[in-house]
Design an enzyme around this catalytic site. Structure first.
Site, short mmCIF file in Angstrom:
data_model
loop_
_atom_site.label_atom_id
_atom_site.label_comp_id
_atom_site.label_asym_id
_atom_site.label_seq_id
_atom_site.Cartn_x
_atom_site.Cartn_y
_atom_site.Cartn_z
N GLY A 176 0.82 -1.20 0.00
CA GLY A 176 0.00 0.00 0.00
C GLY A 176 0.86 1.25 0.00
O GLY A 176 2.06 1.16 0.26
N PRO A 177 0.25 2.41 -0.27
CA PRO A 177 1.01 3.66 -0.31
C PRO A 177 1.57 4.03 1.07
O PRO A 177 1.16 3.44 2.08
CB PRO A 177 -0.01 4.69 -0.78
N GLY A 193 2.29 5.63 4.65
CA GLY A 193 1.46 6.24 5.69
C GLY A 193 0.11 5.60 5.89
O GLY A 193 -0.76 6.17 6.52
N VAL A 194 -0.09 4.39 5.35
CA VAL A 194 -1.39 3.76 5.56
C VAL A 194 -1.38 2.81 6.75
O VAL A 194 -2.36 2.16 7.05
CB VAL A 194 -1.90 3.00 4.32
N GLY A 195 -0.23 2.73 7.43
CA GLY A 195 -0.20 1.96 8.67
C GLY A 195 0.46 0.59 8.56
O GLY A 195 0.25 -0.26 9.42
N LYS A 196 1.27 0.39 7.54
CA LYS A 196 1.92 -0.92 7.38
C LYS A 196 2.87 -1.19 8.56
O LYS A 196 2.81 -2.24 9.19
CB LYS A 196 2.69 -0.97 6.06
N SER A 241 -3.56 4.17 -19.15
CA SER A 241 -4.91 4.52 -18.70
C SER A 241 -5.27 5.98 -18.97
O SER A 241 -6.40 6.38 -18.76
CB SER A 241 -5.07 4.17 -17.23
N LYS A 280 -8.02 5.67 -7.64
CA LYS A 280 -8.40 6.74 -8.57
C LYS A 280 -9.72 7.37 -8.15
O LYS A 280 -9.87 8.60 -8.16
CB LYS A 280 -8.51 6.18 -9.98
P1 ADP Z 1 3.55 2.89 6.44
O1 ADP Z 1 4.43 1.95 7.13
O2 ADP Z 1 2.43 2.24 5.69
O3 ADP Z 1 4.26 3.88 5.58
P2 ADP Z 1 3.04 3.86 9.07
O4 ADP Z 1 2.73 2.57 9.70
O5 ADP Z 1 4.35 4.47 9.32
O6 ADP Z 1 2.79 3.73 7.51
O7 ADP Z 1 1.88 4.87 9.42
C1 ADP Z 1 2.07 6.25 9.58
C2 ADP Z 1 1.30 6.73 10.78
O8 ADP Z 1 -0.08 6.64 10.52
C3 ADP Z 1 1.57 5.89 11.98
O9 ADP Z 1 1.73 6.72 13.09
C4 ADP Z 1 0.31 5.06 12.11
O10 ADP Z 1 0.04 4.75 13.44
C5 ADP Z 1 -0.74 5.96 11.55
N1 ADP Z 1 -1.83 5.19 10.97
C6 ADP Z 1 -1.92 4.70 9.73
N2 ADP Z 1 -3.07 4.03 9.56
C7 ADP Z 1 -3.74 4.12 10.71
C8 ADP Z 1 -5.03 3.64 11.17
N3 ADP Z 1 -5.83 2.93 10.38
N4 ADP Z 1 -5.37 3.91 12.44
C9 ADP Z 1 -4.58 4.61 13.23
N5 ADP Z 1 -3.40 5.10 12.87
C10 ADP Z 1 -2.96 4.87 11.63
#
Ligand code: ADP
Length: 816
Positions: free
Chosen positions: A397-398, A400-403, A720, A763
């Protein structure tokens, strides 16, 4: 002449003659006798009767002209000796065919033997008798005369006639030469033996002398007695001599080598002892002994597998032998430190409480229901089958999505440690697997480095940016990763530096990537892919309210009473200060607000603060992004496309312009080849359908056309944008603007068909966030809509199109 035989016995030392071992002999024993009477070589002095007493002997053959010592024990033999006058009586010596026969009769004896006179009789304390006999001449047994009280036989003397030929002379010289060489090589034979050898001139005597003193088996000895021709005897002896000489030379060589190596070890030992003494004098020895003792302890403490421990102890032994100042010392020292500090047997106890894990995942993350469910299922399987080979998870995933934070939550819920390495830009296999110890400054690879740092052999191990692994001449790191991630192989993962297998099977690996495609397929196969698409504005708002704001408040030491961020402020941050699929920048902006407020509160300027939309500019500065929609649309030649980039979905404003020229098409912007080709296709479709579309064909001869895909730091490619480029050109050629609130995506063919595209969810998210009302989509993407949550597309008018005509109808003002 006594000397002669003294020498002779000396000559027949162990290496020369071994035919009589005392434990086997009864009657016979050969040894040196110093008290011999002088001996006259003239054997014809003694008159030999026709019938003589026969003394059976075992294990040896007595040759004429030699003196031999025999031990006598058997009754019949003693009876014979009683009737024997020393130096006068001649007896016959016949060798037993089988040395084990105890009461030999005539049939058990060879029929050719040697007449002998007894030179001396010595009575031994146990009743046995030792005699010294002097062999006189060869005889043949003619008739058995009596068997009691001892064996008697009629004999015939065999005379050796020597005819001195050149050949015989040459043979004698050669045999003498070999024998001399043998004397030189045998440390047990005195040098004088060769003088003795020179004095024997008669070839037959020479043959007998050597036969008595060379080591041979009994049948061969007997054959040398039976053979009367001295030439033939010398030939046999020369072969035996050559063979024994070869063995002797070989053993000499081996001994030399052994001595050399002993000398070397002794020298080293000596030097080391000296060194130790010097070190003790200098007071270093104690420190060093202490260091080695400590290392030894550490090796034992690390509880490593047997083979590794053996290797470590070997290295420790080497360390013990080298001076502390040598560069190798520190190399081995570092190696041992590494080996001892790896968590060979340190691991955390897994807590596989599913309810607890669920609580932790929910506490840390908003929504992500499907993903949490996958993770819980994964943990449940682990719980039921702890040793089973569960798949390796990979979050796609992109940013900042919480990976990463999901990975951390998994570690926390299982009670494991968490480590993370980024594979972005890794091109060298050695980054994963380390360098061999032969390299200066070699170290283990990243995997083992992190394991040592975290001090547990079963952490949750996150491999970030798996889509950015490179490969070049230094080897392909992905092949090393394959081994790391293969449950069949990773229990014996071998790092080049360590050079010993380390078991990675208890490590829980999680991969992350922005895209799945660039990950080598073999690696993809090993992993269970979990996709995390971006968040909608509403989702971001919820995450901010429930998670990001409380978290940032806490991190900045603020209480809820200190700071309230209004929802409108959060919405503005999302819309105007960030453009992202995840929430990383959103969180950063919230952190900036918290910092500013914390300063105010710490300075006691304020006691509490509420941040509204209008306060943002003073803290975060002017807005970073504006909706370009209003700026861009309304002009003929502009169409809004939708792109899918590593940072999520994005609007794509495609501009076309015409200028005097000859109908050429030019393309600019950060775009790839596929996109260029689809622009060409769009242009061809327009030319082909110009008439039907009411386009003035003459224009093509007078103008050049230019398509530009502006903005965005992220390069774009893919087919696309075909539909949008087509629309942009038609809009230009017909001087009709596209409808402002319409965005479109789709690939076109030369026949004007619209083909499906990927990244649909991202998109649509981008379109909705930008305030688009209508999205033109390929009809064949209709089925994918089912996978998208209804909130995402709420309020969007989705128009599904089959061909370019449908596109124009939906996109251009005034087209029907
Ligand atoms: P990635 O690894 O995908 O680049 P991060 O895990 O570093 O992303 O996420 C960035 C920040 O966003 C972290 O502080 C994370 O806790 C927060 N975050 C992302 N998704 C969520 C979510 N669904 N609920 C709560 N916090 C989230």
């Amino acid at each position: 002449m006594a000397n002669y035989f003294d020498r002779l016995r000396l000559f027949s030392g162990d290496e020369w003659m071994d035919q009589m071992r005392p434990d086997e002999t009864d009657e016979i024993e050969a040894y040196m006798d110093d008290d011999d009477e002088p001996f006259h070589d003239d054997d014809l002095d003694l008159k030999v009767p026709e019938v003589i007493g026969i003394l059976p002997i075992r294990n040896t053959v007595v040759y004429p002209g030699t003196v031999t010592h025999l031990a006598v024990g058997r009754e019949r033999s003693k009876a014979l000796l009683k009737n024997t006058e020393p130096n006068e009586t001649v007896i016959g010596l016949l060798t037993q065919r089988n040395p084990d026969t105890d009461r030999p009769e005539f049939g058990d004896l060879y029929s050719v033997g040697t007449t002998a006179s007894v030179l001396k009789t010595i009575k031994m304390p146990q009743g046995s008798i030792n005699i010294v006999v002097h062999g006189i001449a060869r005889f043949r047994l003619v008739e058995r005369v009596a068997t009691r009280p001892y064996l008697k036989a009629r004999i015939k003397m065999l005379h050796v006639r020597t005819k001195m030929t050149k050949q015989l002379q040459a043979l004698a010289v050669s045999v003498r030469h070999s024998a001399n060489r043998m004397i030189a090589l045998s440390p047990n034979i005195p040098e004088e033996a060769s003088v003795l050898l020179e004095n024997i001139e008669d070839p037959s005597s020479l043959a007998d002398f050597l036969a008595a003193n060379l080591s041979m088996d009994l049948p061969q000895r007997q054959a040398l007695l039976v053979e009367l021709d001295p030439g033939k005897r010398l030939e046999t002896i020369s072969v035996v001599l050559a063979h024994q000489l070869e063995v002797l030379e070989l053993s000499h060589k081996i001994q030399g080598r052994v001595r050399e190596s002993i000398d070397k070890t002794q020298r080293e030992y000596f030097l080391q002892e000296q060194l130790k003494a010097i070190q003790t004098e200098l007071g270093q020895q104690d420190a060093r002994t202490e260091e080695l003792r400590e290392l030894h302890e550490n090796i034992a403490k690390a509880k490593m597998p047997k083979s590794v421990e053996e290797e470590a102890l070997r290295e420790l032994d080497r360390l013990n032998k080298i001076p502390a100042a040598s560069p190798e010392y520190s190399v081995i020292r570092t190696y041992l430190d590494w080996v001892c500090e790896l968590p060979w047997s340190v691991q955390t106890q897994d807590q596989l409480d599913i309810a607890r894990a669920e609580r932790i995942l929910n506490r840390d993350h908003y929504d992500l229901t499907k993903i949490k469910k996958r993770i819980l299922e994964f943990l449940a399987v682990r719980k039921l089958n702890p040793t089973g080979k569960s798949p390796i998870l990979c979050f796609i995933g992109p940013p900042g999505v919480g990976k990463t934070s999901l990975g951390k939550s998994i570690a926390r819920s299982m009670g494991r440690k968490f480590v993370r390495i980024s594979l972005g830009g890794i091109r060298d296999e050695a980054d994963i697997r380390g360098h061999r110890r032969t390299y200066i400054g070699a170290l283990p690879g990243r995997i083992l480095q992190e394991l040592r740092k975290c001090g547990s052999r079963n952490p949750v191990f996150m491999l970030d940016e798996m889509d950015k692994i490179g490969a070049d001449f230094r080897g392909d790191p992905s092949s090393a990763l394959l081994e790391v991630l293969d449950p069949e192989q990773n229990n014996t993962f071998t790092d080049h530096y360590l050079d010993q297998p380390f078991d990675l099977s208890t490590v829980m690996f999680i991969g992350t990537a922005n895209y799945a495609e660039p990950i080598p397929p073999a690696l993809q196969d090993r992993m269970g892919i979990i996709e995390l698409p971006g968040y909608t504005t509403q989702e971001k708002l919820n995450i901010a309210k429930k998670y990001l704001v409380p978290r940032q408040l806490k991190e900045h030491g603020l209480k809820e009473v200190h700071l309230t961020i209004k929802e409108e402020a959060l919405a503005t941050i999302i819309a105007s200060y960030t453009r992202e699929a995840g929430v990383r920048n959103l969180e950063r902006n919230i952190a900036a607000i918290c910092r500013a407020v914390a300063t105010e509160i710490a300075r006691r300027d304020k006691r509490r603060r509420t941040i509204g939309k209008k306060d943002l500019a003073s803290i975060l500065g002017p807005t970073q992004f504006e909706s370009e929609l209003a700026l861009r649309s309304g002009i003929p030649g502009v169409a809004t496309g939708l792109a899918y980039t590593p940072v999520g979905g994005e609007l794509l404003f495609i501009e076309s312009a015409a200028m005097p020229g000859k109908g050429h098409l030019q393309l600019t912007g950060q775009i790839g080849n596929v996109m260029k080709e689809s622009a060409q296709a769009a242009f061809s479709v327009i030319k082909a359908n110009a008439k039907r579309l009411d386009i003035d064909v003459k224009q093509f001869g007078r103008f050049d056309y230019h398509i530009h895909v502006p903005a965005g730091a992220v390069p774009k490619d893919g087919p696309s944008a075909g539909v949008a480029m087509f629309t942009s050109l038609v809009s230009l050629l017909l001087h009709k603007p596209t409808r402002p609130e319409v965005a479109m995506t789709g690939e076109i063919t030369l026949r004007g068909l619209v083909l499906p595209i990927g990244g649909l969810k991202e998109k649509l998210l981008a379109a909705k966030e930008a305030g688009i009302k209508k999205v033109i989509l390929p009809a064949r993407n209709r089925k994918d809509i089912a996978d998208i949550r209804p909130e995402t597309i709420k309020g969007l008018d989705l128009v599904f199109v089959e061909n370019t005509d449908d596109v124009l109808k939906a996109a251009l003002d005034g087209m029907t």
